[in-house]
Design an enzyme around this catalytic site. Structure first.
Site, PDB file in Angstrom:
ATOM      1  N   GLU A 174       2.782   0.386   4.403  1.00 45.38           N
ATOM      2  CA  GLU A 174       2.294   1.759   4.287  1.00 45.38           C
ATOM      3  C   GLU A 174       3.455   2.756   4.319  1.00 45.38           C
ATOM      4  O   GLU A 174       4.563   2.428   4.764  1.00 45.38           O
ATOM      5  CB  GLU A 174       1.340   2.098   5.452  1.00 45.38           C
TER       6      GLU A 174
ATOM      7  N   HIS B  24     -11.798   9.190  -0.276  1.00 43.59           N
ATOM      8  CA  HIS B  24     -10.647   8.321   0.007  1.00 43.59           C
ATOM      9  C   HIS B  24      -9.534   9.084   0.730  1.00 43.59           C
ATOM     10  O   HIS B  24      -8.358   8.785   0.565  1.00 43.59           O
ATOM     11  CB  HIS B  24     -10.127   7.752  -1.321  1.00 43.59           C
TER      12      HIS B  24
ATOM     13  N   HIS C 109       0.821  -1.205   0.000  1.00 42.77           N
ATOM     14  CA  HIS C 109       0.000   0.000   0.000  1.00 42.77           C
ATOM     15  C   HIS C 109       0.857   1.257   0.000  1.00 42.77           C
ATOM     16  O   HIS C 109       0.394   2.330   0.392  1.00 42.77           O
ATOM     17  CB  HIS C 109      -0.921  -0.031   1.228  1.00 42.77           C
TER      18      HIS C 109
ATOM     19  N   ASP D 265      -9.160  12.295  -3.047  1.00 43.99           N
ATOM     20  CA  ASP D 265      -8.040  11.982  -2.170  1.00 43.99           C
ATOM     21  C   ASP D 265      -7.369  13.296  -1.797  1.00 43.99           C
ATOM     22  O   ASP D 265      -7.911  14.376  -2.028  1.00 43.99           O
ATOM     23  CB  ASP D 265      -7.066  11.018  -2.874  1.00 43.99           C
TER      24      ASP D 265
END
Length: 452
Positions: free
Chosen positions: A386, A358, A137, A168
């Site tokens: 992440e 998002h 991710h 986003d």
């Protein structure tokens, strides 16, 4: 590259983190998906040295093909250009959830490579042997000496093609040391790892054959971090620290998220697309409320969730997720109704026509901001790989940008005044009610919250 070893969290606080000094005017918040798309394609077209992309996926649709075409065109114009794309190994080799069986996006990659030749390698990163247990991710586009950072992946809806967008956050940072640091993780840690394979080939390794290599990759990632050579922040500068996070222990990104929340004194803003807060985050927020810090949480309405399906459409189990997140929100709102009534807690639900939401990240007082791809949920906290960029802004040079961004987002929200303002569970579509009751009866809802 430097590595984290030993204790489960750093012994130093936020102020002691290594950081790159960056002139504040070289950090820009983009206005939305249209400017993000335009900036991305303009930067690729003008790239002279490198284009390195990390995203969950690059979709086989109009926008995805446009991105690949732009990369191939840039390589043809400048053969010495370094290009590499890193996506999740599993996500690239399956179809969309709820659709029929498919070879996935990898079929597009292989077709493009066969037609246009080598030069745009696409690497699949498996952080676990099954997608359910963790995905790659990482986010970020390193183009020459700039970093274009967003939690967005690459497809029609993220790039606002065909009348729909998924909102986003989008930031552009012009700084070579920061770009080099993000590029080094991709080029020196991911690319040479035996578990990381080419996806732009019709012949690919089977995931089962990579089991041992994936385990070793996981151990490497758990002890890796971005290289940072710290220098003091000068006049007119901000400090930016790239953060990596993987696994439940020794996770630098998670540690910094908690430290940010814990240091908030006047105001804290949290963006999250799926309301499913990890336990430590929820407890830290509750402690801030007790200390009368103003907390704002911005999240999507269930109809703005990318898994939402109108009741008249055929039902699949994945369609219940937005309702599960709303149930979490209802319980949280009910538990903190007093703070809502006092104006200490603002819960803003975003909804704009048929678009989706998002956003992720944090704003703390006037001096810290986190931009990240992490959903700040249990899955991101424990399973996924992440990253994020922590901005330390002691001179408040970027505060106006942050609040303009927030105001633009809040223009499509409503403040949740009471838990009864949310749709009651007994009004949900019958298939959703049945599934949620079955999950609650078996306590499987707790497990589902940990992995989705």
């Amino acid at each position: 590259m430097w590595r984290l070893r030993g204790r489960s969290r750093p012994l130093t606080g936020l102020e002691s983190l290594a950081r790159f000094p960056v002139q504040a005017e070289l950090v820009r918040t983009l206005s939305g998906p249209d400017e993000f798309r335009e900036t991305l394609f303009a930067r690729i077209a003008g790239a002279a040295k490198r284009v390195l992309i990390a995203a969950l996926y690059l979709q086989d649709d109009d926008a995805g093909r446009e991105v690949l075409s732009a990369l191939y065109a840039a390589k043809a114009a400048r053969p010495g250009l370094q290009i590499a794309v890193f996506v999740d190994w599993h996500r690239a080799q399956r179809g969309l959830i709820g659709k029929g069986a498919s070879a996935g996006n990898a079929a597009l990659y292989a077709d493009m490579a066969q037609r246009f030749g080598p030069g745009v390698p696409i690497y699949g990163v498996p952080v676990q042997t099954r997608e359910l247990m963790g995905v790659m991710h990482l986010k970020g586009f390193v183009i020459d000496d700039a970093v274009l950072y967003s939690g967005a992946s690459l497809n029609d809806v993220y790039l606002h093609r065909h009348q729909r967008y998924r909102l986003d956050r989008y930031h552009l940072v012009e700084n070579r040391p920061l770009a080099d640091s993000l590029a080094a993780l991709m080029s020196q840690v991911l690319r040479p790892n035996p578990a990381v394979g080419f996806l732009d080939s019709a012949v690919r390794a089977k995931t089962g054959a990579l089991r041992g290599a994936i385990g070793r990759l996981r151990r490497t990632l758990a002890s890796s971090a971005y290289g940072v050579t710290s220098e003091p922040i000068g006049n007119g500068e901000v400090g930016i620290t790239p953060l990596l996070g993987f696994g439940a222990r020794r996770n630098q990104l998670n540690t910094v998220i908690l430290q940010l929340i814990q240091r908030a004194e006047r105001r804290l803003v949290l963006y999250t697309p799926y309301f499913n807060l990890p336990g430590p985050v929820r407890l830290a927020i509750e402690e801030r409320l007790k200390r009368r810090c103003h907390v704002t949480i911005v999240l999507g309405d269930k109809t703005a969730n990318d898994f939402y399906m109108p009741p008249e459409e055929p039902f699949t189990a994945i369609c219940a997720l937005p309702y599960l997140y709303e149930s979490n929100l209802r319980r949280f709102c009910k538990a903190h109704q007093k703070a809502i009534d006092q104006g200490l807690l603002d819960l803003h639900l975003w909804r704009h026509d048929n678009h989706s939401f998002h956003l992720k990240g944090l704003l703390v007082d006037d001096d810290y901001a986190l931009i990240t791809g992490s959903n700040i949920n249990p899955r991101a906290w424990r399973l996924d790989l992440e990253n994020g960029l922590l901005i330390h802004d002691p001179q408040s040079r970027l505060i106006e940008q942050h609040w303009v961004e927030l105001e633009r987002i809040l223009a499509h929200t409503r403040r949740l005044e009471h838990h009864q303002a949310l749709e009651a569970a007994d009004t949900y579509p019958l298939p959703v009610q049945r599934l949620l009751k079955r999950l609650a009866r078996t306590r499987a809802d707790r497990l589902v919250n940990q992995v989705l």
